[in-house]
Design a protein around this motif. Structure first.
Motif, PDB file in Angstrom:
ATOM      1  N   GLU A   1       0.805  -1.213   0.000  1.00  0.00           N
ATOM      2  CA  GLU A   1       0.000   0.000   0.000  1.00  0.00           C
ATOM      3  C   GLU A   1       0.847   1.277   0.000  1.00  0.00           C
ATOM      4  O   GLU A   1       0.350   2.340  -0.363  1.00  0.00           O
ATOM      5  N   GLU A   2       2.111   1.181   0.420  1.00  0.00           N
ATOM      6  CA  GLU A   2       2.946   2.377   0.484  1.00  0.00           C
ATOM      7  C   GLU A   2       3.659   2.658  -0.822  1.00  0.00           C
ATOM      8  O   GLU A   2       4.300   3.703  -0.982  1.00  0.00           O
ATOM      9  N   GLN A   3       3.586   1.737  -1.763  1.00  0.00           N
ATOM     10  CA  GLN A   3       4.131   1.964  -3.095  1.00  0.00           C
ATOM     11  C   GLN A   3       3.012   2.390  -4.042  1.00  0.00           C
ATOM     12  O   GLN A   3       1.834   2.190  -3.764  1.00  0.00           O
ATOM     13  N   THR A   4       3.391   2.949  -5.178  1.00  0.00           N
ATOM     14  CA  THR A   4       2.412   3.266  -6.205  1.00  0.00           C
ATOM     15  C   THR A   4       2.049   1.997  -6.963  1.00  0.00           C
ATOM     16  O   THR A   4       2.713   0.960  -6.834  1.00  0.00           O
TER      17      THR A   4
ATOM     18  N   ARG B   1      -0.136   6.312  -4.540  1.00  0.00           N
ATOM     19  CA  ARG B   1       0.082   5.236  -3.582  1.00  0.00           C
ATOM     20  C   ARG B   1      -1.160   4.336  -3.540  1.00  0.00           C
ATOM     21  O   ARG B   1      -2.289   4.821  -3.589  1.00  0.00           O
ATOM     22  N   VAL B   2      -0.927   3.058  -3.405  1.00  0.00           N
ATOM     23  CA  VAL B   2      -2.013   2.082  -3.475  1.00  0.00           C
ATOM     24  C   VAL B   2      -2.999   2.259  -2.322  1.00  0.00           C
ATOM     25  O   VAL B   2      -4.178   1.922  -2.455  1.00  0.00           O
TER      26      VAL B   2
END
Length: 312
Positions: A88-91, A130-131
């Motif tokens: 979730e913290e990455q795109t 961000r996801v």
């Protein structure tokens, strides 16, 4: 057959989950596993995808023995579980590129593949967000995209559209259909009978750890019979009296008795007249062709979860 399994057994202590299951899936098709809660669907998927070992049985995926060649099996499959496995913290783009690098794609190839999958799953506009800002449907589409980075021959989808809104579910269905047109094989477990009816070339219905029925959607519906007449009642007592007079499938929760019919007005009049003569009041009568829901209820009629109408 790209998936071949015979006599698969699995137990946890005294609880038998799979009891001699046979399964054969032709390459480039969709096979749907249906059944009530606890029927063994997810366990079967976990065995086929090498996450757990069967207690007994012979299983081959793309010609590889699941027990003796698990690494070879993992090289040709992908698994999308019941919950989206994304960071979730990455795109969205970073998630896809990360998987590409883990699959030993070069930096440029990983970014190119990520771009292709973002476009395929209608995520281009959200690619660099961000996801954790994504909706549930967007996360599910990204999760499926991540499973396709390496273009697997077989994809296991374990309830991939649970909780999605109708639009997101349609998007996933379109994606699955496109994959199959490209030659990918899909093994699908689902809570939605409509989903299996629309996507599956073959349906396998598990109940109590065994195969209770299998075939195409049309052939399974034909086993149930022709048209069905649903008789609705306002009171349980009326339903019970009608069930004592007419053979059929009783749905206690909905106060409905389903009886076989030839679909004619004459049959409808005869049924209503017979019930009226017996002093049974019918609130409403509906006629329809068999559905997979009818198949599910008929085949698993002895299952408490089936009587509650909860496919899973």
């Amino acid at each position: 057959m790209i998936i071949e399994a015979t006599g698969v057994e699995k137990a946890y202590g005294a609880t038998t989950v799979l009891d001699g299951v046979d399964l054969a899936v032709r390459e480039g098709t969709v096979c749907a596993l249906l059944g009530p809660n606890g029927a063994g669907k997810t366990t079967m998927v976990r065995i086929l995808s090498t996450l757990i070992r069967a207690d007994a049985g012979e299983i081959r995926v793309a010609g590889h023995d699941v027990r003796r060649e698990p690494a070879a099996v993992r090289g040709v499959i992908s698994l999308t579980g019941q919950y989206a496995a994304v960071d979730e913290e990455q795109t969205g783009r970073e998630n896809l590129v990360m998987v590409g690098r883990l699959m030993h794609l070069g930096r440029a190839a990983a970014r190119r593949r990520a771009g292709e999958l973002l476009e395929r799953f209608d995520l281009t506009d959200a690619a660099d967000r961000r996801v954790r800002t994504y909706s549930g449907g967007m996360r599910r589409r990204l999760d499926l995209g991540m499973s396709l980075v390496a273009t697997p021959r077989v994809i296991f989808l374990d309830e991939p559209t649970t909780g999605l809104d109708p639009t997101s579910r349609e998007t996933m269905w379109d994606a699955v259909s496109e994959l199959v047109r490209g030659g990918t094989t899909i093994l699908l477990t689902t809570q939605y009978l409509e989903e299996a009816d629309r996507l599956a070339d073959r349906i396998v219905l598990l109940d109590g750890g065994r195969v209770a029925a299998s075939g195409t959607a049309d052939s399974l519906k034909a086993q149930v019979g022709g048209s069905r007449l649903d008789l609705h009642f306002d009171r349980r007592s009326e339903l019970d009296r009608a069930a004592a007079l007419l053979p059929g499938v009783v749905d206690v929760e909905r106060l409905v008795l389903g009886v076989a019919s030839d679909g004619s007005a004459a049959h409808l009049r005869r049924v209503l007249d017979d019930l009226a003569d017996a002093g049974v009041d019918v609130a409403r009568a509906d006629g329809h062709r068999p559905t997979l829901d009818d198949v599910f209820r008929a085949v698993t009629a002895a299952s408490p979860s089936a009587r509650a109408g909860v496919p899973a």
